[in-house]
Design a protein around this motif. Sequence first.
Motif, short mmCIF file in Angstrom:
data_model
loop_
_atom_site.label_atom_id
_atom_site.label_comp_id
_atom_site.label_asym_id
_atom_site.label_seq_id
_atom_site.Cartn_x
_atom_site.Cartn_y
_atom_site.Cartn_z
N THR A 26 74.35 20.76 44.13
CA THR A 26 74.23 22.21 44.34
C THR A 26 74.02 22.61 45.79
O THR A 26 74.04 23.80 46.09
N THR A 27 73.77 21.64 46.67
CA THR A 27 73.57 21.97 48.08
C THR A 27 74.34 20.99 48.97
O THR A 27 74.72 19.90 48.55
N LEU A 28 74.56 21.42 50.20
CA LEU A 28 75.16 20.57 51.23
C LEU A 28 74.13 20.43 52.34
O LEU A 28 73.61 21.43 52.82
N ASP A 29 73.85 19.21 52.75
CA ASP A 29 72.86 19.02 53.81
C ASP A 29 73.33 18.05 54.88
O ASP A 29 72.53 17.55 55.67
N THR A 30 74.65 17.79 54.94
CA THR A 30 75.20 16.95 56.00
C THR A 30 76.44 17.62 56.58
O THR A 30 77.10 18.43 55.92
N TYR A 31 76.77 17.24 57.81
CA TYR A 31 77.97 17.78 58.44
C TYR A 31 79.23 17.34 57.70
O TYR A 31 80.17 18.13 57.53
N GLN A 32 79.25 16.10 57.23
CA GLN A 32 80.40 15.63 56.47
C GLN A 32 80.60 16.48 55.21
O GLN A 32 81.74 16.78 54.84
N GLY A 33 79.50 16.88 54.58
CA GLY A 33 79.61 17.75 53.42
C GLY A 33 80.20 19.10 53.76
O GLY A 33 81.02 19.64 53.01
N LEU A 34 79.82 19.66 54.91
CA LEU A 34 80.38 20.94 55.35
C LEU A 34 81.89 20.82 55.54
O LEU A 34 82.67 21.67 55.10
N VAL A 35 82.30 19.75 56.23
CA VAL A 35 83.72 19.57 56.53
C VAL A 35 84.52 19.36 55.26
O VAL A 35 85.60 19.94 55.08
N SER A 36 84.03 18.54 54.36
CA SER A 36 84.73 18.27 53.10
C SER A 36 84.88 19.55 52.28
O SER A 36 85.94 19.80 51.70
N PHE B 46 84.87 22.67 53.45
CA PHE B 46 85.83 23.54 54.12
C PHE B 46 87.26 23.08 53.84
O PHE B 46 88.16 23.89 53.60
N ALA B 47 87.50 21.77 53.90
CA ALA B 47 88.84 21.24 53.66
C ALA B 47 89.32 21.59 52.26
O ALA B 47 90.48 21.96 52.06
N ASP B 48 88.43 21.49 51.28
CA ASP B 48 88.77 21.86 49.91
C ASP B 48 89.16 23.33 49.82
O ASP B 48 90.15 23.71 49.18
N PHE B 49 88.39 24.17 50.51
CA PHE B 49 88.68 25.60 50.56
C PHE B 49 90.00 25.88 51.28
O PHE B 49 90.79 26.73 50.85
N LEU B 50 90.26 25.14 52.37
CA LEU B 50 91.46 25.38 53.16
C LEU B 50 92.74 25.10 52.37
O LEU B 50 93.72 25.83 52.51
N VAL C 249 93.41 17.76 59.64
CA VAL C 249 92.44 18.72 60.17
C VAL C 249 91.02 18.21 59.94
O VAL C 249 90.16 18.26 60.84
N GLU C 250 90.77 17.69 58.74
CA GLU C 250 89.45 17.18 58.40
C GLU C 250 89.04 16.05 59.35
O GLU C 250 87.88 15.96 59.78
N THR C 251 89.98 15.17 59.67
CA THR C 251 89.70 14.07 60.58
C THR C 251 89.24 14.59 61.94
O THR C 251 88.27 14.08 62.52
N GLU C 252 89.93 15.61 62.45
CA GLU C 252 89.56 16.17 63.76
C GLU C 252 88.24 16.92 63.68
O GLU C 252 87.44 16.89 64.62
N LEU C 253 87.98 17.60 62.55
CA LEU C 253 86.71 18.30 62.39
C LEU C 253 85.53 17.34 62.44
O LEU C 253 84.48 17.64 63.01
N LEU C 254 85.70 16.17 61.84
CA LEU C 254 84.62 15.18 61.83
C LEU C 254 84.33 14.65 63.23
O LEU C 254 83.24 14.13 63.49
N LYS C 255 85.29 14.79 64.13
CA LYS C 255 85.06 14.40 65.53
C LYS C 255 84.28 15.48 66.28
O LYS C 255 83.82 15.25 67.40
N GLY C 256 84.18 16.67 65.67
CA GLY C 256 83.47 17.78 66.30
C GLY C 256 84.24 18.45 67.40
O GLY C 256 83.65 19.09 68.28
N THR C 257 85.58 18.35 67.38
CA THR C 257 86.39 18.87 68.48
C THR C 257 87.06 20.21 68.18
O THR C 257 87.60 20.84 69.07
N VAL C 258 87.04 20.66 66.91
CA VAL C 258 87.85 21.81 66.50
C VAL C 258 87.04 23.11 66.53
O VAL C 258 85.93 23.18 66.00
N ALA C 259 87.61 24.14 67.15
CA ALA C 259 87.00 25.47 67.17
C ALA C 259 87.60 26.37 66.09
O ALA C 259 86.89 27.15 65.46
#
Length: 250
Positions: free
Chosen positions: A5-15, A17-21, A69-79
């Motif tokens: 029910t919650t997300l508490d990691t950056y990887q969770g945020l990215v995953s 967002f990717a699902d939503f995208l 896109v997800e791969t690049e997001l995990l690098k922290g490079t995408v705005a």
Amino acid sequence: MPTHTTLDTYQGLVSTFADFLVVAIHTVLYERDIYPRASFLSARKYNFPVRQNRHPKVCRWVADAVSAVETELLKGTVARVAVVIYSSASQPLERFVFDLSSFPAVPPAEATTPFLENSATVSLVDLAEQFRGVMQKLAFCGSSLTPLPENCSFTVCIELKANEEAPIGQTSTPWIPSQPSLQPVSVVAGGAEGESSGLGGSGGNSSIGKDLGGVKTTPVRAVESGSFVLEVWVEEGRAKMNGPPVVTSG
């Protein structure tokens, strides 16, 4: 969406967002008539009716592009991430922009480390409700945007944060530079349909960035829950419309 029910990691945020995208891209393709509407299936996501193209090659291309896109997001490079629609003459007509610049800055090695502050934890119930609001707005974009010509194509693009190195040639993903008109000085990503798009240098071209922002910008919706902060808007380009820049109210 994940089963917890919650997300508490950056990887969770990215995953998440990717699902939503993936859903957002299929929605844009349907609403902007990039493919015949008969080629889309009815589905349900975020407790909202959505559309998904049924052609295996389209589904695979979208999935591969979002994975890149997800791969690049995990690098922290995408705005920002954008879905760009082109005319048959390869002129950018519309950009559906997903601004992730407010995502937390997390080193790749700490992508699975839980956030320290409880306020940074994301409620998936709240997030799903806000995603539903975005889908509702995207589902009506066909009636709020001026029509597109026939035989348009599309691509998925990334815009990197300042001073980040372009991923061209670094991975097996065929990231390629966008045309100069879609590259600000800080460099933006783009490419032709069927290729995941990346970014490259400007080469001193005087047309750099002239198609960014378009002549009309329509806000879609902001999403905010804990560390998950996203803004979505649509830009209509100069090749599609004439006149001075305008910002419409959301």
